[in-house]
Structure formats: structure tokens, C-alpha cells
Design a protein around this motif. Structure first.
Motif, PDB file in Angstrom:
ATOM      1  N   TYR A   1      46.268  57.321  47.403  1.00  0.00           N
ATOM      2  CA  TYR A   1      46.095  57.783  46.032  1.00  0.00           C
ATOM      3  C   TYR A   1      45.041  56.964  45.301  1.00  0.00           C
ATOM      4  O   TYR A   1      44.187  57.508  44.604  1.00  0.00           O
ATOM      5  N   SER A   2      45.126  55.649  45.416  1.00  0.00           N
ATOM      6  CA  SER A   2      44.165  54.856  44.638  1.00  0.00           C
ATOM      7  C   SER A   2      42.736  55.159  45.066  1.00  0.00           C
ATOM      8  O   SER A   2      41.839  55.206  44.224  1.00  0.00           O
ATOM      9  N   LYS A   3      42.560  55.373  46.349  1.00  0.00           N
ATOM     10  CA  LYS A   3      41.211  55.722  46.810  1.00  0.00           C
ATOM     11  C   LYS A   3      40.676  56.948  46.094  1.00  0.00           C
ATOM     12  O   LYS A   3      39.487  57.074  45.840  1.00  0.00           O
ATOM     13  N   ARG A   4      41.565  57.863  45.786  1.00  0.00           N
ATOM     14  CA  ARG A   4      41.133  59.125  45.199  1.00  0.00           C
ATOM     15  C   ARG A   4      41.359  59.170  43.687  1.00  0.00           C
ATOM     16  O   ARG A   4      41.244  60.232  43.070  1.00  0.00           O
ATOM     17  N   GLY A   5      41.725  58.058  43.111  1.00  0.00           N
ATOM     18  CA  GLY A   5      41.902  58.023  41.657  1.00  0.00           C
ATOM     19  C   GLY A   5      43.185  58.695  41.180  1.00  0.00           C
ATOM     20  O   GLY A   5      43.286  59.072  40.017  1.00  0.00           O
ATOM     21  N   ILE A  21      49.858  43.225  47.553  1.00  0.00           N
ATOM     22  CA  ILE A  21      49.990  43.410  48.996  1.00  0.00           C
ATOM     23  C   ILE A  21      48.953  42.557  49.697  1.00  0.00           C
ATOM     24  O   ILE A  21      47.756  42.795  49.557  1.00  0.00           O
ATOM     25  N   ASN A  22      49.414  41.552  50.401  1.00  0.00           N
ATOM     26  CA  ASN A  22      48.467  40.787  51.226  1.00  0.00           C
ATOM     27  C   ASN A  22      48.336  41.515  52.541  1.00  0.00           C
ATOM     28  O   ASN A  22      49.093  42.419  52.853  1.00  0.00           O
ATOM     29  N   SER A  23      47.424  41.054  53.328  1.00  0.00           N
ATOM     30  CA  SER A  23      47.335  41.649  54.656  1.00  0.00           C
ATOM     31  C   SER A  23      48.617  41.330  55.414  1.00  0.00           C
ATOM     32  O   SER A  23      49.122  42.131  56.185  1.00  0.00           O
ATOM     33  N   SER A  24      49.164  40.150  55.167  1.00  0.00           N
ATOM     34  CA  SER A  24      50.372  39.781  55.899  1.00  0.00           C
ATOM     35  C   SER A  24      51.597  40.469  55.287  1.00  0.00           C
ATOM     36  O   SER A  24      52.198  41.345  55.882  1.00  0.00           O
ATOM     37  N   ASN A  50      42.593  40.417  45.908  1.00  0.00           N
ATOM     38  CA  ASN A  50      41.230  40.259  45.395  1.00  0.00           C
ATOM     39  C   ASN A  50      40.853  41.306  44.346  1.00  0.00           C
ATOM     40  O   ASN A  50      39.942  41.108  43.557  1.00  0.00           O
ATOM     41  N   THR A  51      41.564  42.438  44.334  1.00  0.00           N
ATOM     42  CA  THR A  51      41.233  43.455  43.342  1.00  0.00           C
ATOM     43  C   THR A  51      42.244  43.459  42.200  1.00  0.00           C
ATOM     44  O   THR A  51      42.199  44.308  41.327  1.00  0.00           O
ATOM     45  N   GLU A  52      43.108  42.493  42.220  1.00  0.00           N
ATOM     46  CA  GLU A  52      44.231  42.512  41.290  1.00  0.00           C
ATOM     47  C   GLU A  52      43.792  42.587  39.830  1.00  0.00           C
ATOM     48  O   GLU A  52      44.234  43.441  39.074  1.00  0.00           O
ATOM     49  N   GLU A  53      42.900  41.691  39.440  1.00  0.00           N
ATOM     50  CA  GLU A  53      42.509  41.660  38.034  1.00  0.00           C
ATOM     51  C   GLU A  53      41.928  42.991  37.588  1.00  0.00           C
ATOM     52  O   GLU A  53      42.258  43.507  36.517  1.00  0.00           O
ATOM     53  N   SER A  54      41.071  43.554  38.404  1.00  0.00           N
ATOM     54  CA  SER A  54      40.440  44.810  37.987  1.00  0.00           C
ATOM     55  C   SER A  54      41.456  45.941  37.904  1.00  0.00           C
ATOM     56  O   SER A  54      41.332  46.838  37.074  1.00  0.00           O
TER      57      SER A  54
END
Lengths: 342, 342
Positions: free
Chosen positions: A88-92, B67-70, B103-107
Motif C-alpha cells: 500500500y505505501s508504495k502505491r500511496g 520494522i527493521n530488517s531483523s 531510515n524513513t521514519e521521520e518522513s
DNA sequence: GAGGAAATTTAAAGCGCTTTGGATGATTAC
DNA sequence: GTAATCATCCAAAGCGCTTTAAATTTCCTC
């Protein structure tokens, strides 16, 4: 910062700014660049409520999680949803989560549809004969089912794993290892996946001319506690099973506990095959995984289901879409030849 | 069916119908009844996007799951959210779920704020020093933290369990039972709860003039596999621990597996105390529960957190609100006196 | 039964966006 | 040089609701 303010700053009309941002063709390339630059500079994000009111699309997908008093929140749902969320996030799109008890289920679907909060829904945990299918068709709300209706193979979109085939294979493996008394620890019997798994199990057993013993077939929520109780009960019989086929990693942990408590060794005295949804918190990994398993990532299924639904929303004429995932049988440390005398 | 159509049917203005439905006082009781009856007859539901555009309130709460990779999707989050969800539906709010990599958390937070999709957010898994607090304050978005920032006790709302106290008590119990070498299997060390639990543990140990052995203190995601690996490693030392303090039921299942593999008996040769979040799929129940535990329902915490947030949204002047939940120490079968010679 | 207050209702504006139906120049064709 | 065509841009309507300001009706009071 809203459209009006942004377009004032740019000395342009709202129309042009809106079109520039949405990549409409009728805007000069130079202005488009200027607009986009300004938008990101001022961190402008269109108000999604206004957008969806204007376009009539909610840009959101609903997940309605059934919650019984017993089964509260299945980690499998959680992982499926985590997968879907990424698509979903990929597609907004946004993901709207609702929990509901079974008695209010229909009204929840109706409300969601008439409130216009979502463009489509994912249906979780389909039952043997699931009224939600016709309900959603009536409501004209796009949907994808995670699983299938058992009785109704008709006109709807679904994604599912090949439960029958997986459990057929797993059972056959146990039989080939010489096991004849096999206990099945399965999900709630009204659920579709449990039915299909039972069918695969039954087929393998009858193919091998073995009889089913209802006493060692169990249904229930796939919890550790239920696995433990079922296996404990099975092992207490005068003629206990030499193998278990278990519908989830979580209940298998309970089965393992029961086996240990009975002073037996898993993989030696008793064999176990599980279905492994590859949950991140309960992943059955390693060179030789703890459990022999039929594997299929439920997170990936969530991602695929979400993509299917979005594509149906984009192009309704392509529906219904269906996808059958095959589980992979992986040998682990929990299976071995039958050593009992029988 | 929308407002316009409904009011046409009723021969009333949209204003009156809207007011009747929203229980405004300036409408005749008889008409109110008439309107409500018609609304339910035609199954009218106000379009939530339009409503929220008009009122400026999204009527939705955001949950942003890291969500981390781990660590993919923690069942504890799931259960917390299930609890929150119930509070939301009661109050007509929707729950928006987003997953994000760190890494995208803030945005993600910024976007959510400027899109206006939610009226507030719940912050999950606060870290030692969490930048999200000041970010959300800057964005002026109401929030409640599930947990606390360790360094910043300032002006924000949170709900948390008394991690320090719980682990102090649990450790003290083990010490009173004669254990001196205690292994701590804890969460990821940057997370606030793990710090606090370590503090409680450390305090009890030093109070008893026992020294900490860093070799048997473990940090990591609270998975079965991690619990297994940690305990296996600890038990392999020449001088193995006689007790484990484990931060979750799930990792404790791995610890139990390691103990069995070492041919030891839990509760006899090795004691184990866990923190039990009372997950519905992993509930440590029974007359004598399997594990001695400090208990606190994370689903209830979710419900309370949601109610706190909604009340803050209603009456911002009451913020910040805080709530500290005490965990209950419950004796189960996994603890006993230290029988080792040391 | 007239005047004023209170109760009840309504028209219309506005939330922030998209989109229709023009406008305005600039460009091309002849 | 004029008409037709294009490329750009804009004003205004509309999505479905709430809410302000104003109109209308009903009810009292004397």
C-alpha cells in the motif's frame, strides 16, 4: 500549507498547480518543474481527505479482522497485514484496520462501505460457507480473500496456498516413514484452510489404506496451549500416535512441550511436521530446521494480496483474479522412521 | 444515499438533518426522531471524508510500526493494536496502520501530519533517546507513547509498565531462591523497556552484592530463535547460570527448548522467570502456569493508550497524561530453589 | 391580540482538492 | 494577413459534509 497558499506563492492558479503535481500533460514543463520544486520546498502534501472527496476514491484499503472471544489476535494476521502494508505505501494507499466480533461483522462491512472510507477490502479467515462474499458483491466493494470459500468457487478474487496438496504431501511423507497412527492438530474446523488440510490428510491416509482415528484429530485456535493440550491428550492414549501433523509453528511449540513432558524425543520417538507460515518471530530456520515443514510466507501472501486488490481497483474489468501458492516441503530434525513395534 | 438525498426525502434542509443526526440542541425533538428513523431506514452513513474535511478532524488515529530488517512484525504490537482498535471503534475513530523502516521514519511522520490523515498517533517502541518526541511536538500532532523515553521525562503523554520494578522483583525472587548466576535475556538494547528492565535487574543484583557477568546478559529481538541461541550459549559455559530472566514468552519458549536440549529440567535444575504480556496466542495460564512471570496485559495497555489519546484530542489542555501500570508477579512451575553446589 | 423572546428551520459559505469549460496567446497554414 | 490549431493557463463548479448568519414560526406575557 495548502493548494491555495502554494499557488498564491507561485502566482499560478490552483488548477495549474494541481495539474503540475499530478503530472497532467497540459502544463508547461518549465512550470511543472517550478511547481514541484516549490512543493517539496514547502513540504506541501495534498490533504488526502479533500483529494478523496473530490475524486471519489478513498485511497485506502480496509482489513477487517475477526476476533472471537477465544481467538484474539492471530500473529498470522499481523504478519499478513505487515506484508500488505508495504504494497500500500508504495502505491500511496493507506491501511485501515478494524477488529470485529463475529456477530457485528456484517454491519461493520456495511458501515465501511457506506461511509466510503475504503476503496476495497481484504477478507481474512474465510469460513466454510462465507456470507461475506455475497455481501461484498452486493455492496459492490472490491475485495480479495485470503483463502477461499470452500463451497463457493465462483466469481471472486482470492489468494491461497495449496493446503490440500501440502498436507497430502506431508502426510504421505509420514506414511512413507512408516507411520500409521498420525495425529492431526488443525485449526478451527469452520475455517476453510482447516477443511482443506483435513482433505489432504484424509486423502493420503485412505490412499495408503489407513483408517482415521477421530480421537487424535484436533481442531482449535492455533495457540501453544491448544497444541500442548491436544498432544498431551493424544500421547496419553494406550495406543498413542507416532507422528503429528500440526497446522502452525505456534501450536507445534506446544506439541514439542507435550512430547518432552512425556519423556519422548521429537524426531526419534515421535515425528512432527508443521505448516510454517514463516512468521518472523517464529521462523523455523537453520541448516537443519527444528521442524520438518511445509513452508509458505504469509507476509509475501499479504503483499501479493494487496497488489491484486490494487490492480482490481485500477482495472475492475480484469477481476476476478486468483492465485494459488505452493508450499515447499522442507526436511528438518523433527521427522524420522517409525520405531514403534506396531 | 447522501445528506442531500436524505434531506430531500424528508423535505427538510441539509442543515436540519445534519443537526438532528449530530444531536445538536436547536432541532425539534419530533423532527429529530423522524430524521433518525429515516437515516437508519435508508442506512445512511455520513461520508467520513466529507465530514472530516468540513470539521478539520480526520477521525482517525495513526499507528506507525517500525520494522527493521531483523524484527519484522512483533506480535506484541499486534496485540496492542487490537486493544487500541476496540477503543477507537467505540468512539467512531478509524485506525490507520503504517509500517516503516527506521531510515524513513521521520518522513513518514511528517507526511502523515501534513496530509492530515490522522488526529493523533501512538508511538511504538520508544528508544533510549527518541527523536520522535520532539518531532511530533514540532508537528503539533497529539501523541501517546507506549513506553517512555529514557532520557526525556518531559512534557509528553505516555503509558508504560513499571519495567524496573517488575524486573527488580523478579530478580529478587530468584536471588531469594538462592540463585546467584542469573542470565538476562532482554530486548534490543536501544529500546527503552530493555534499559529499564536491565536497571531493575542490576539493582537487585547489586543490592544482594552479586556481580553481573556480561557474558550471560543478552540483547536481541524477542524471538523464539534468539531465546534458544542465548540460552544454549549460556548453558554451555563451564559455570552456567542456574536461572534465566526472560523478557518475553516467545523467547522463553526458546529458552525452554535449550534447557531440554541440555537434558535439564526447567523449574528443578534451572529456574526461569518471564515477562508475560498476556498475548492471546501465548498465554501463560493454568492453575500453575508453566512459567513464573511478571504479568501485564499489553492489549489492555493498547486500549488505555487509545483512550488517553482520544481524551487528549478532545481536551488538549489536560495533556500531558501519564499512566504507569504495575505488573503482577505470579508463581508458576518454572522456578525453584537453586540446587547447584555453588 | 400586539410585541418580544424563544424555538425551529433554512440558505449559503466554506473545508481543500479535482476537473470542466473556457480564455489567452503563440504558432502554424494557406 | 487571416483563420485555424496548439500549448498553457485560469475561473468556477462540485465532491458531501458542517456551521454561521438570517429567516421564519411558535409561544408567552401583559
Amino acid at each position: 500549507m495548502n493548494l491555495k497558499q502554494l499557488s498564491a506563492k507561485l502566482q499560478l492558479s490552483q488548477t495549474t498547480v494541481s495539474r503540475a503535481l499530478n503530472d497532467y500533460p497540459e502544463v508547461n514543463e518549465a512550470t511543472r518543474v517550478r511547481v514541484k520544486r516549490a512543493a517539496s520546498k514547502f513540504n506541501y502534501q495534498p490533504n488526502i481527505r479533500a483529494t478523496s472527496l473530490a475524486t471519489g476514491r478513498a485511497k485506502a484499503i480496509g482489513h477487517i479482522i475477526p476476533i472471537n472471544s477465544s481467538e484474539v489476535f492471530n500473529p498470522i494476521f499481523a504478519e499478513f497485514i505487515a506484508g500488505a502494508s508495504q504494497a500500500y505505501s508504495k502505491r500511496g494507499y493507506e491501511l485501515l484496520l478494524t477488529t470485529t466480533e463475529s456477530n457485528t461483522e456484517e454491519s461493520v462491512y456495511r458501515t465501511i462501505a457506506s461511509k466510503g472510507s475504503v476503496d476495497g477490502v481484504i477478507v481474512h479467515a474465510p469460513r466454510f460457507k462465507d456470507s461475506r462474499i455475497s455481501l461484498l458483491q452486493e455492496l459492490n466493494l472490491p475485495f480479495v480473500i485470503h483463502g477461499r470459500d470452500y463451497s463457493n468457487t465462483g466469481d471472486y478474487s482470492w489468494i491461497d496456498i495449496n493446503n490440500r496438496q501440502s498436507f497430502y504431501q506431508a502426510t504421505k511423507l509420514l506414511i512413507d516413514l512408516g507411520h500409521t497412527r498420525i495425529s492431526l492438530i488443525n485449526g478451527v474446523e469452520t475455517l476453510n484452510f482447516a477443511r482443506r488440510r483435513l482433505m489432504g490428510f484424509t486423502k493420503a491416509m485412505t490412499d495408503a489404506q489407513l483408517t482415521l482415528d477421530q480421537n487424535i484429530l484436533f481442531n482449535g485456535d492455533l495457540t501453544e496451549a491448544n497444541g500442548y493440550h491436544a498432544a498431551t491428550k493424544a500421547l496419553a492414549f494406550k495406543n498413542p500416535p507416532t507422528a503429528f501433523l500440526v497446522s502452525s509453528y505456534m501450536s507445534a511449540l506446544g506439541v514439542r512441550r507435550a512430547i518432552h513432558n512425556a519423556n519422548l524425543q521429537m524426531g526419534v520417538d515421535v515425528s512432527v511436521i508443521i505448516h510454517d507460515d514463516e512468521l518472523s518471530y517464529f521462523h523455523n530456520t537453520g541448516d537443519v530446521p527444528q521442524f520438518t515443514a511445509t513452508r509458505s510466507s504469509v507476509m509475501e501472501a499479504g503483499m501479493l494480496a494487496a497488489e491484486m486488490l490494487l490492480s482490481i481497483i485500477d482495472k475492475p474489468e480484469t477481476a476476478p483474479l486468483t492465485k494459488l501458492l505452493e508450499a515447499r516441503l522442507t526436511i528438518g530434525a523433527s521427522t524420522g522412521p517409525n520405531r514403534s513395534d506396531t
